[in-house]
Design an enzyme around this catalytic site. Structure first.
Site, PDB file in Angstrom:
ATOM      1  N   SER A   5       0.803  -1.222   0.000  1.00 22.54           N
ATOM      2  CA  SER A   5       0.000   0.000   0.000  1.00 22.54           C
ATOM      3  C   SER A   5       0.838   1.276   0.000  1.00 22.54           C
ATOM      4  O   SER A   5       0.436   2.285   0.554  1.00 22.54           O
ATOM      5  CB  SER A   5      -0.932   0.002   1.199  1.00 22.54           C
ATOM      6  OG  SER A   5      -0.154  -0.007   2.383  1.00 22.54           O
ATOM      7  N   ALA A   8       2.874   2.953  -5.229  1.00 22.78           N
ATOM      8  CA  ALA A   8       2.585   2.060  -6.362  1.00 22.78           C
ATOM      9  C   ALA A   8       1.310   1.261  -6.097  1.00 22.78           C
ATOM     10  O   ALA A   8       0.456   1.126  -6.984  1.00 22.78           O
ATOM     11  CB  ALA A   8       3.762   1.121  -6.612  1.00 22.78           C
ATOM     12  N   LYS A  27       0.316  -5.683   4.820  1.00 21.51           N
ATOM     13  CA  LYS A  27       0.625  -6.436   6.048  1.00 21.51           C
ATOM     14  C   LYS A  27       0.542  -5.554   7.284  1.00 21.51           C
ATOM     15  O   LYS A  27       0.469  -6.042   8.391  1.00 21.51           O
ATOM     16  CB  LYS A  27       1.995  -7.114   5.950  1.00 21.51           C
ATOM     17  CG  LYS A  27       3.193  -6.206   6.001  1.00 21.51           C
ATOM     18  CD  LYS A  27       4.472  -7.039   6.003  1.00 21.51           C
ATOM     19  CE  LYS A  27       5.700  -6.161   5.837  1.00 21.51           C
ATOM     20  NZ  LYS A  27       6.932  -6.896   5.765  1.00 21.51           N
ATOM     21  N   ALA A  38       8.729   9.156   2.306  1.00 20.47           N
ATOM     22  CA  ALA A  38       9.541   9.867   1.294  1.00 20.47           C
ATOM     23  C   ALA A  38       9.436  11.366   1.534  1.00 20.47           C
ATOM     24  O   ALA A  38       8.364  11.897   1.783  1.00 20.47           O
ATOM     25  CB  ALA A  38       9.053   9.523  -0.101  1.00 20.47           C
ATOM     26  N   GLY A  40      11.781  14.115  -0.236  1.00 23.42           N
ATOM     27  CA  GLY A  40      12.225  15.038  -1.283  1.00 23.42           C
ATOM     28  C   GLY A  40      11.174  15.444  -2.289  1.00 23.42           C
ATOM     29  O   GLY A  40      10.851  16.617  -2.441  1.00 23.42           O
ATOM     30  N   GLU A 105      17.776  18.625  -6.681  1.00 20.57           N
ATOM     31  CA  GLU A 105      18.444  17.580  -5.899  1.00 20.57           C
ATOM     32  C   GLU A 105      19.634  17.056  -6.685  1.00 20.57           C
ATOM     33  O   GLU A 105      19.797  17.366  -7.872  1.00 20.57           O
ATOM     34  CB  GLU A 105      17.454  16.451  -5.553  1.00 20.57           C
ATOM     35  CG  GLU A 105      16.428  16.902  -4.525  1.00 20.57           C
ATOM     36  CD  GLU A 105      15.399  15.846  -4.169  1.00 20.57           C
ATOM     37  OE1 GLU A 105      15.518  14.701  -4.618  1.00 20.57           O
ATOM     38  OE2 GLU A 105      14.449  16.195  -3.449  1.00 20.57           O
ATOM     39  N   ASP A 201       9.369  -8.842   1.155  1.00 18.99           N
ATOM     40  CA  ASP A 201       8.504 -10.034   1.078  1.00 18.99           C
ATOM     41  C   ASP A 201       8.152 -10.430  -0.359  1.00 18.99           C
ATOM     42  O   ASP A 201       8.082 -11.611  -0.689  1.00 18.99           O
ATOM     43  CB  ASP A 201       7.196  -9.808   1.853  1.00 18.99           C
ATOM     44  CG  ASP A 201       7.451  -9.430   3.291  1.00 18.99           C
ATOM     45  OD1 ASP A 201       8.455  -9.893   3.856  1.00 18.99           O
ATOM     46  OD2 ASP A 201       6.650  -8.660   3.850  1.00 18.99           O
ATOM     47  N   HIS A 222      21.323   6.525   1.216  1.00 16.93           N
ATOM     48  CA  HIS A 222      21.096   7.967   1.239  1.00 16.93           C
ATOM     49  C   HIS A 222      22.233   8.590   2.028  1.00 16.93           C
ATOM     50  O   HIS A 222      22.571   8.109   3.117  1.00 16.93           O
ATOM     51  CB  HIS A 222      19.746   8.302   1.877  1.00 16.93           C
ATOM     52  CG  HIS A 222      19.315   9.697   1.581  1.00 16.93           C
ATOM     53  ND1 HIS A 222      19.891  10.790   2.175  1.00 16.93           N
ATOM     54  CD2 HIS A 222      18.401  10.182   0.707  1.00 16.93           C
ATOM     55  CE1 HIS A 222      19.339  11.898   1.692  1.00 16.93           C
ATOM     56  NE2 HIS A 222      18.431  11.545   0.790  1.00 16.93           N
ATOM     57  N   ARG A 267      24.072  10.917  -5.856  1.00 13.30           N
ATOM     58  CA  ARG A 267      23.911  10.420  -4.492  1.00 13.30           C
ATOM     59  C   ARG A 267      24.984   9.398  -4.074  1.00 13.30           C
ATOM     60  O   ARG A 267      25.458   9.409  -2.944  1.00 13.30           O
ATOM     61  CB  ARG A 267      22.531   9.775  -4.402  1.00 13.30           C
ATOM     62  CG  ARG A 267      22.099   9.474  -3.033  1.00 13.30           C
ATOM     63  CD  ARG A 267      20.661   9.113  -3.018  1.00 13.30           C
ATOM     64  NE  ARG A 267      19.808  10.276  -3.085  1.00 13.30           N
ATOM     65  CZ  ARG A 267      18.486  10.223  -3.095  1.00 13.30           C
ATOM     66  NH1 ARG A 267      17.883   9.057  -3.068  1.00 13.30           N
ATOM     67  NH2 ARG A 267      17.764  11.310  -3.125  1.00 13.30           N
ATOM     68  N   HIS A 328      18.660   3.030   1.673  1.00 10.80           N
ATOM     69  CA  HIS A 328      17.521   3.906   1.371  1.00 10.80           C
ATOM     70  C   HIS A 328      16.598   3.337   0.306  1.00 10.80           C
ATOM     71  O   HIS A 328      15.388   3.398   0.436  1.00 10.80           O
ATOM     72  CB  HIS A 328      18.106   5.237   0.908  1.00 10.80           C
ATOM     73  CG  HIS A 328      17.087   6.282   0.564  1.00 10.80           C
ATOM     74  ND1 HIS A 328      16.166   6.730   1.477  1.00 10.80           N
ATOM     75  CD2 HIS A 328      16.859   6.979  -0.592  1.00 10.80           C
ATOM     76  CE1 HIS A 328      15.401   7.672   0.901  1.00 10.80           C
ATOM     77  NE2 HIS A 328      15.795   7.821  -0.352  1.00 10.80           N
ATOM     78  N   ARG A 363      20.013   5.205  -8.681  1.00 15.60           N
ATOM     79  CA  ARG A 363      18.768   5.938  -8.955  1.00 15.60           C
ATOM     80  C   ARG A 363      18.957   7.440  -8.790  1.00 15.60           C
ATOM     81  O   ARG A 363      19.545   7.906  -7.813  1.00 15.60           O
ATOM     82  CB  ARG A 363      17.672   5.461  -8.003  1.00 15.60           C
ATOM     83  CG  ARG A 363      16.370   6.206  -8.156  1.00 15.60           C
ATOM     84  CD  ARG A 363      15.312   5.666  -7.223  1.00 15.60           C
ATOM     85  NE  ARG A 363      15.620   5.899  -5.843  1.00 15.60           N
ATOM     86  CZ  ARG A 363      15.325   7.022  -5.176  1.00 15.60           C
ATOM     87  NH1 ARG A 363      14.716   8.033  -5.793  1.00 15.60           N
ATOM     88  NH2 ARG A 363      15.618   7.144  -3.905  1.00 15.60           N
ATOM     89  N   SER A 368      11.799   7.943  -7.782  1.00 21.87           N
ATOM     90  CA  SER A 368      11.120   6.707  -7.366  1.00 21.87           C
ATOM     91  C   SER A 368       9.618   6.882  -7.178  1.00 21.87           C
ATOM     92  O   SER A 368       8.855   5.970  -7.497  1.00 21.87           O
ATOM     93  CB  SER A 368      11.764   6.122  -6.111  1.00 21.87           C
ATOM     94  OG  SER A 368      11.798   7.079  -5.105  1.00 21.87           O
ATOM     95  N   LEU A 369       9.172   8.044  -6.676  1.00 21.20           N
ATOM     96  CA  LEU A 369       7.717   8.231  -6.599  1.00 21.20           C
ATOM     97  C   LEU A 369       7.149   8.254  -8.022  1.00 21.20           C
ATOM     98  O   LEU A 369       6.049   7.754  -8.287  1.00 21.20           O
ATOM     99  CB  LEU A 369       7.376   9.520  -5.846  1.00 21.20           C
ATOM    100  CG  LEU A 369       7.716   9.538  -4.339  1.00 21.20           C
ATOM    101  CD1 LEU A 369       7.411  10.898  -3.718  1.00 21.20           C
ATOM    102  CD2 LEU A 369       6.982   8.451  -3.567  1.00 21.20           C
TER     103      LEU A 369
END
Ligand code: SIN
Length: 513
Positions: A5, A8, A27, A38, A40, A105, A201, A222, A267, A328, A363, A368-369
């Site tokens: 949840s 994504a 879970k 998150a 940034g 960033e 998982d 990070h 990074r 991270h 990355r 990533s979002l």
């Protein structure tokens, strides 16, 4: 069925609800995910003079040209559309004088980071999507529900067996399409910016029915997670460096000045440099200096983060903030194509659990979002195209039950702590063959403790799961003998001169690149 949840999972649920009824299983609770933590923001090109080409170039350069260039194109172009759609839906990204206030960033050559609440972007996006999910009658949310088995029949995934934590009961959920959005495995490291639920998982669940895992050696650290001696860890967003915060070593020196982009170098470069300073100065942290900046502006820009720092007893106007790298983001995961397809009919993966190759070997910040939005939508579109066919072929085999032996929880916690320390020391920012082989031997010893446990028991299953992932991270790190992106081998720093492929694991088969 959507499992997980974070961003994504929530976005997949909302997209899937356009095609039929959806069960969203998590879970823990809807608010417990690394997306929620998150800070940034989300990178997107919506306006000139910035361009898709520039965002793609930054993404590919940060990733050291490793991975899937087609996935990058998809991410940048469809990501911009996805952010635009969110804005239309009413997502309140930060504005200044009526214009979006875009952040900068590391590794980005333009200001293109959309933020909300300063450094509370994840929280605000998740809250925004949760309100839509809760109001959607087609979506049933099942919290505190642990998936312990994916049901596979003749190469087809037809759902999952689940355990309801609070009720201590079991169920089988049948589904014409199952989407894994279970997040990464950074929680296996002693120092991590992720919630403790980030245990990977989805990797062991999918691997047990034949999915391939790849790129597990690429774990992004990070550079600036809060450090104190009582072990408190929380992210100090790169956005602060984007606004001028400076890194200093224990002598007060600005050690990032030797790099062209200074504190905003990619990074992996910043994290490694901090790691080296820490070792050189024989301390546990370096510091982030905000004292020279306009603090009133900062307080307005990053209210939650500044409050969090103050809660830990520091005043950013006067004090240097102790920081050190922490695990991270996991670049590796379940191998999928750009539609989230895992290779097992009916099973998809998206977000951090998936390895599309979009991030290469490192990355780019705030991609990533974006990845979560883009690839969850693609997975749903692809899955729904064939789902009618699949539901007919699903037979109704019996529910599976797990034995629950509460004494197993102690073993789980003990092994989890041992893994956390091994990973920190031997599979961290710098790795070498000797340390990695030591870690592998230790993991094999831990594995032996479980060998006589053949019965399917809840804690044993979870312990075996985390051991399997740790084992594959270490094996992949041994196999990739030279440094690349976030994977840094201190015993062999020479660069690759050939075209590289991924290291893959399918069941016990290790395919070397
Ligand atoms: C940060 O706020 O520094 C993290 C952003 C990211 O991981 O992309």
């Amino acid at each position: 069925m959507i499992i997980g949840s974070g961003l994504a999972g929530l976005n997949a649920a909302l997209e899937a609800a356009k095609h039929g009824s959806v069960v969203l299983v998590t879970k823990s609770t809807l608010h417990s995910s690394s997306s929620y933590w998150a800070q940034g923001g989300i990178a997107a090109v919506l306006n000139h003079p910035d361009t898709f080409e520039s965002h793609s170039k930054d993404t590919i350069e940060a990733g050291r040209e490793f991975g899937n260039l087609q996935a990058v194109e998809v991410l940048i172009r469809e990501g911009a559309q996805a952010v635009q759609e969110l804005i239309k839906l009413g997502m309140p990204f930060d504005k200044e004088r009526g214009e979006f206030s875009l952040g900068l960033e590391g590794g980005h050559s333009a200001r293109r980071i959309y933020r909300a609440g300063g450094a509370a972007t994840g929280k605000m996006m998740i809250d925004f999507l949760i309100s839509h999910v809760r109001n959607n009658p087609k979506i049933t949310v099942m919290e505190n529900t642990f998936v312990f088995d994916l049901v596979s029949e003749n190469g087809l995934c037809t759902g999952a067996n689940v355990y309801y934590h609070f009720e201590h009961t079991f169920d089988k959920i049948s589904s014409s399409a199952t989407i894994l959005a279970t997040g990464g495995y950074s929680g296996l490291f002693g120092r991590s910016t992720n919630p403790h639920t980030s245990t990977g998982d989805g990797l062991w669940l999918s691997n047990s029915i034949g999915c391939t895992l790849k790129d597990l050696e690429f774990i992004q650290f990070h550079p600036t997670a809060f450090y104190n001696s009582s072990g408190e860890v929380f992210l100090i967003s790169e956005a602060l460096r984007g606004e001028g915060a400076i890194l200093r070593n224990s002598k007060g020196e600005r050690f990032m000045e030797k790099f062209t982009q200074k504190e905003l170098a990619p990074r992996d470069v910043v994290a490694r440099e901090i790691f080296r300073e820490i070792r050189k100065q024989d301390t546990n942290f370096v510091t982030l200096d905000l004292r020279h900046l306009d603090n009133n502006k900062f307080k307005k820009q990053f209210p939650n983060l500044i409050n969090r720092i103050k809660k830990s007893g520091l005043n950013p106007e006067k004090d240097l903030i102790p920081v050190a790298p922490a695990a991270h983001y996991c670049i590796g995961g379940i191998e999928t194509d750009i539609d989230g397809f895992t290779g097992i009919e009916g099973l998809y993966a998206c977000g951090e659990v998936a390895a599309t190759g979009v991030h290469g070997a490192n990355r780019l910040a705030s991609n990533s979002l974006l990845e979560c939005l883009v690839f969850s939508k693609r997975a749903v579109i692809h899955a729904s195209a064939k789902s009618n066919l699949r539901i007919k072929s699903s037979s109704s085999s019996d529910n599976k039950f797990l034995k629950i032996d509460e004494s197993g929880s102690e073993v789980f916690i003990k092994i989890r702590n041992q893994i956390a320390s091994l990973m920190n020391i031997h599979a961290g920012i710098e790795r070498n063959e000797k340390g990695l082989k030591f870690a592998l031997a230790e993991l094999n010893e831990m594995q032996k403790l479980l060998e006589d446990k053949t019965q399917i028991e809840y804690y044993t299953l979870r312990t075996k799961g985390i051991l399997m992932i740790a084992n594959r991270i270490v094996k992949a790190s041994i196999l990739r003998e030279k440094s690349l992106g976030v994977h840094y081998r201190s015993d062999s720093v020479s660069l690759y001169d050939e075209k590289l492929d991924s290291i893959r694991f399918q069941d016990e088969i290790v395919q070397k690149y």
